[in-house]
Design a protein around this motif. Structure first.
Motif, PDB file in Angstrom:
ATOM      1  N   ALA A   7       2.883   2.598   6.622  1.00  0.00           N
ATOM      2  CA  ALA A   7       4.352   2.401   7.111  1.00  0.00           C
ATOM      3  C   ALA A   7       4.408   2.606   8.604  1.00  0.00           C
ATOM      4  O   ALA A   7       3.518   3.486   9.268  1.00  0.00           O
ATOM      5  CB  ALA A   7       5.360   2.862   6.555  1.00  0.00           C
ATOM      6  N   VAL A  56       6.985   4.248  11.615  1.00  0.00           N
ATOM      7  CA  VAL A  56       8.263   4.974  11.415  1.00  0.00           C
ATOM      8  C   VAL A  56       8.942   5.290  12.764  1.00  0.00           C
ATOM      9  O   VAL A  56       8.041   5.773  13.699  1.00  0.00           O
ATOM     10  CB  VAL A  56       8.160   6.181  10.429  1.00  0.00           C
ATOM     11  N   GLN A  64      12.169   2.864   9.089  1.00  0.00           N
ATOM     12  CA  GLN A  64      10.841   2.644   8.585  1.00  0.00           C
ATOM     13  C   GLN A  64      10.346   1.382   7.858  1.00  0.00           C
ATOM     14  O   GLN A  64      11.123   0.882   7.243  1.00  0.00           O
ATOM     15  CB  GLN A  64      10.502   3.979   7.589  1.00  0.00           C
ATOM     16  N   ARG A  97       7.614  -0.699   5.925  1.00  0.00           N
ATOM     17  CA  ARG A  97       6.714  -0.545   5.010  1.00  0.00           C
ATOM     18  C   ARG A  97       6.090  -1.692   4.437  1.00  0.00           C
ATOM     19  O   ARG A  97       6.766  -2.449   4.193  1.00  0.00           O
ATOM     20  CB  ARG A  97       7.544   0.537   4.002  1.00  0.00           C
ATOM     21  N   LYS A 117      13.446   0.126   5.294  1.00  0.00           N
ATOM     22  CA  LYS A 117      14.235   1.245   4.814  1.00  0.00           C
ATOM     23  C   LYS A 117      15.594   1.127   4.770  1.00  0.00           C
ATOM     24  O   LYS A 117      16.269   1.328   3.895  1.00  0.00           O
ATOM     25  CB  LYS A 117      13.655   2.702   5.086  1.00  0.00           C
ATOM     26  N   TYR A 145       8.843   3.123  17.507  1.00  0.00           N
ATOM     27  CA  TYR A 145       7.730   3.766  16.447  1.00  0.00           C
ATOM     28  C   TYR A 145       7.132   5.129  17.091  1.00  0.00           C
ATOM     29  O   TYR A 145       6.953   5.099  18.154  1.00  0.00           O
ATOM     30  CB  TYR A 145       6.663   2.876  16.066  1.00  0.00           C
TER      31      TYR A 145
END
Length: 331
Positions: A208, A210, A221, A223, A236, A298
């Protein structure tokens, strides 16, 4: 993104040393219960995009554990025999690149490079490791914080390697056992992964990107993992999901990862540009390509195992490379 060259003293060989839990959380704290709100409810709406899945060829590696060549079929591993080097490189804004090399005589190759401007050292401008050293590189940290005292239960350096004789073994049992490396908001990556079991129907995460601090419930996130017996991409915050079979919620089609087989997983996360691309063994999985997720900033790339529903899973990871450009499966 900048890393200084440091020795690998963060974790012990095979049985990794525990460190103190952060923030006063206990090893059985509430942070470990459940995942994102998506997973208790079962399958949600899938993508309507379509495209061919990836082929499942591997790579044949050899010669000291530092490089691998492309090929078809399952991966064939070969231990390194020579004394490889541990190296680090840094680039300043002037375009100069400084490289420090120390021969270990053990066949270990772990490289951490950083470029803040000027000349890109190439191939590994953010982070890379073949995990052939006696401990995990110090740039890698275990998440979530409250499980760090128990990290040795979940993460070890194993004698099953892709390009050499070692890899990172993640025994996925509790909700989240992930390792994280700092990244910029836009990056390419490549990692080889293998599972002890075939891909599952349950929803779980392998890797992932994040935004948050590394906690599985903090920040956005994006993933890459498994659901409905196929590879999938999942966000997410709203549980938006892109199944590799084009969006059919059934164990039919899509990219299948079979047990005990090394796969080359590539990914391009462009947070500001709102896009994500996923490749398996060099072939893009078109159904998992998105262009409107973001913008995101990120902070970490994570790999390991995060379980939402379904069975536990043991994973192996090797030959991680994070770079400003595509690395490919042949390096």
């Amino acid at each position: 993104m900048s890393f200084s060259a440091r020795s690998f003293a963060f974790f012990a060989m095979y049985t990794l040393a525990s460190v103190a839990a952060c923030g006063g959380e206990s090893s059985s704290g509430a942070g470990g219960a459940g995942g994102s709100g998506d997973d208790a409810a079962g399958p949600g709406p899938g993508s309507t995009s379509s495209g061919p899945g990836a082929t499942s060829g591997g790579a044949t590696s050899g010669g000291g554990g530092a490089t691998s060549g492309s090929g078809s079929g399952s991966a064939t591993t070969s231990s390194g025999t020579g004394g490889a080097a541990s190296s680090s490189a840094a680039s300043s804004g002037s375009g100069d690149v400084t490289t420090t090399t120390t021969s270990t005589g053990t066949g270990d190759t772990t490289t951490s490079t950083a470029a803040t401007g000027g000349t890109d050292p190439g191939g590994c401008s953010i982070f890379c490791s073949d995990f052939e050293g006696g401990s995990l590189p110090s740039e890698i940290q275990f998440f979530p914080d409250y499980l760090r005292p128990r990290m040795g239960e979940f993460v070890t350096l194993d004698s099953t390697g892709h390009s050499g004789s070692r890899s990172v073994k993640v025994t996925g049992t509790d909700f989240s056992q992930m390792l994280g490396v700092a990244v910029p908001s836009k990056f390419w990556g490549r990692i080889y992964l293998k599972s002890a079991t075939d891909i599952q129907m349950g929803h779980n995460t392998y890797v992932a990107a994040v935004e948050g601090n590394g906690d599985p419930n903090n920040g956005e996130q994006i993933r890459i993992g498994e659901h409905q017996c196929q590879l999938e991409l999942n966000r997410k915050s709203d549980d938006k999901e892109m199944l590799s079979n084009g969006g059919m919620y059934m164990c039919s089609g899509g990219v299948k990862l079979v047990a005990n087989t090394w796969y080359c997983l590539e990914f391009h996360y462009d947070g500001p540009g709102r896009s994500v691309s996923v490749f398996v063994d060099g072939t893009e999985v078109n159904a998992m390509h998105v262009t409107d997720w973001g913008p995101y900033d990120y902070k970490l790339f994570k790999f390991g195992f995060e379980k939402y529903h379904g069975g536990a899973k043991t994973m192996w990871y090797d030959d991680l490379a994070l770079h400003s450009e595509r690395v490919g499966c042949g390096k």
